[in-house]
Design an enzyme around this catalytic site. Structure first.
Site, mmCIF file in Angstrom:
data_model
loop_
_atom_site.group_PDB
_atom_site.id
_atom_site.type_symbol
_atom_site.label_atom_id
_atom_site.label_comp_id
_atom_site.label_asym_id
_atom_site.label_seq_id
_atom_site.Cartn_x
_atom_site.Cartn_y
_atom_site.Cartn_z
ATOM 1 N N ASP A 210 0.863 -1.191 0.000
ATOM 2 C CA ASP A 210 0.000 0.000 0.000
ATOM 3 C C ASP A 210 0.896 1.238 0.000
ATOM 4 O OD1 ASP A 210 -2.441 1.532 0.239
ATOM 5 O OD2 ASP A 210 -1.873 1.926 2.306
ATOM 6 N N SER A 211 0.303 2.366 -0.323
ATOM 7 C CA SER A 211 1.058 3.623 -0.300
ATOM 8 C C SER A 211 1.451 4.003 1.135
ATOM 9 C CB SER A 211 0.202 4.730 -0.909
ATOM 10 O OG SER A 211 -1.025 4.814 -0.219
ATOM 11 N N GLY B 133 -2.809 9.064 -3.938
ATOM 12 C CA GLY B 133 -4.091 9.460 -4.521
ATOM 13 C C GLY B 133 -4.134 10.864 -5.089
ATOM 14 N N CYS C 104 -4.130 -1.144 -2.206
ATOM 15 C CA CYS C 104 -4.296 0.290 -2.423
ATOM 16 C C CYS C 104 -5.152 0.433 -3.673
ATOM 17 C CB CYS C 104 -2.925 0.932 -2.628
ATOM 18 S SG CYS C 104 -3.013 2.684 -3.024
ATOM 19 N N ASN C 105 -6.263 1.104 -3.526
ATOM 20 C CA ASN C 105 -7.156 1.274 -4.678
ATOM 21 C C ASN C 105 -6.500 2.101 -5.775
ATOM 22 O OD1 ASN C 105 -10.168 0.347 -4.020
ATOM 23 N ND2 ASN C 105 -9.142 0.946 -2.150
ATOM 24 N N GLU D 153 -5.647 8.859 9.635
ATOM 25 C CA GLU D 153 -4.273 8.747 10.153
ATOM 26 C C GLU D 153 -4.119 9.500 11.478
ATOM 27 O OE1 GLU D 153 -0.994 8.529 7.731
ATOM 28 O OE2 GLU D 153 -2.008 7.067 6.454
ATOM 29 N N CYS E 127 -11.061 3.288 -0.932
ATOM 30 C CA CYS E 127 -9.745 3.656 -0.412
ATOM 31 C C CYS E 127 -9.569 2.833 0.856
ATOM 32 C CB CYS E 127 -9.692 5.143 -0.099
ATOM 33 S SG CYS E 127 -8.216 5.619 0.831
ATOM 34 N N THR E 128 -8.387 2.245 1.000
ATOM 35 C CA THR E 128 -8.224 1.288 2.096
ATOM 36 C C THR E 128 -8.135 1.951 3.471
ATOM 37 O OG1 THR E 128 -5.903 1.204 1.434
ATOM 38 C CG2 THR E 128 -7.307 -0.615 0.762
ATOM 39 N N HIS E 129 -8.083 3.271 3.530
ATOM 40 C CA HIS E 129 -8.194 3.949 4.828
ATOM 41 C C HIS E 129 -9.639 3.950 5.337
ATOM 42 C CE1 HIS E 129 -4.232 5.587 3.982
ATOM 43 N NE2 HIS E 129 -4.200 6.103 5.200
HETATM 44 N N1 DGL Z 1 -4.513 3.593 0.412
HETATM 45 C C1 DGL Z 1 -4.783 4.504 -0.681
HETATM 46 C C2 DGL Z 1 -5.927 3.967 -1.556
HETATM 47 O O1 DGL Z 1 -6.519 2.957 -1.244
HETATM 48 C C3 DGL Z 1 -5.160 5.866 -0.194
HETATM 49 C C4 DGL Z 1 -4.058 6.730 0.321
HETATM 50 C C5 DGL Z 1 -3.262 7.409 -0.756
HETATM 51 O O2 DGL Z 1 -3.728 8.406 -1.351
HETATM 52 O O3 DGL Z 1 -2.143 6.967 -0.993
HETATM 53 O O4 DGL Z 1 -6.242 4.521 -2.567
#
Ligand code: DGL
Length: 251
Positions: free
Chosen positions: A7-8, A40, A70-71, A150, A180-182
């Protein structure tokens, strides 16, 4: 089976949580590109470059499968990553779409997709849904949710204000794709914002079903060994993991 999860930053840990709950794997190598999060807000070419560089990290491990949790990466870089690697790479978007179908949502019902700017701009969710006959889809970029999660602001006045900012003009959705995985961490707050609770599509739960049904992976593992790596501030990421993955996190 040893797998990689990429993931990012921290968001992919919500996917790890679902994997740990189902005990699908013996070992999970997690890599968060915390030095360069968020993805993103970046352009396509940058997202692809960062994702290919992440593959170099996983070359240090003999993994059988990589999950891009990560989407944003799943929206832009899967093809290039697959061409550059010898193992299977699974993204979260396809799994999420299949989960919409599994939840038997009518084709005319309003489906709300919330995600980062890049994921919404890619139109991946919207197009995949349209191809399957869904014709009432709204996609909105809700990037402010990422830093709130976060910061640990997962309910309360500030989150309510931001939800109001994004959702105030919307009709009642039947389902919400947490693109988005957050966002699974604020899933309850988002669901409760609407007068009638929408069905929630969560990348982690969707990927577990996808791996079990499409990749035929069975939950035979007893304990999953989780190793967490980051391109910056690894202790910060491990602390988030300790908090999010309570009951599972040991090292
Ligand atoms: N985890 C990222 C996603 O699922 C979101 C955070 C980012 O912008 O890197 O898209």
């Amino acid at each position: 089976m040893r797998i990689g999860v990429f993931d990012s930053g921290a968001g992919g840990l919500s996917v790890v949580k679902s994997l740990l709950e189902r005990r699908l794997f013996d070992e999970i190598i997690y890599y968060g590109d915390t030095a360069r999060v968020p993805y993103g807000t970046k352009d396509k070419n940058t997202i692809i470059r960062y994702s290919l560089e992440a593959l170099e990290f996983f070359n240090n491990f003999d993994i059988d499968l990589l999950i891009t949790a990560c989407n944003t990466v799943s929206a832009y870089a899967l093809k290039e990553m697959r061409e550059a690697s010898s193992y299977d790479i699974v993204g979260v978007i396809e799994a999420g779409i299949i989960d919409v179908e599994n939840k038997l949502i009518d084709k005319d019902n309003l489906i709300l997709v919330i995600a980062t700017r890049a994921t919404i701009a890619s139109n991946r969710y919207q197009n995949e849904l349209k191809d399957r006959g869904y014709n009432n889809i709204i996609g909105i970029q809700t990037g402010l949710f990422v830093p709130l999660v976060e910061e640990g602001l997962r309910d309360g006045a500030i989150l309510n204000e931001v939800m109001h900012y994004y959702f105030k003009d919307l009709s009642q959705p039947k389902a919400i794709i947490l693109g988005c995985t957050h966002f699974p961490l604020i899933s309850n707050s988002i669901q409760n914002y609407f007068p009638i609770k929408p069905k929630m599509i969560h990348s982690g739960k969707a990927i577990v079903e996808y791996l079990e049904k499409i990749h035929n992976i069975k939950n035979e593992s007893k304990n999953t060994n989780l190793k967490i790596f980051a391109s910056d501030n690894v202790n910060g990421l491990r602390n988030i993991a300790k908090e999010w993955l309570t009951n599972y996190y040991t090292t």
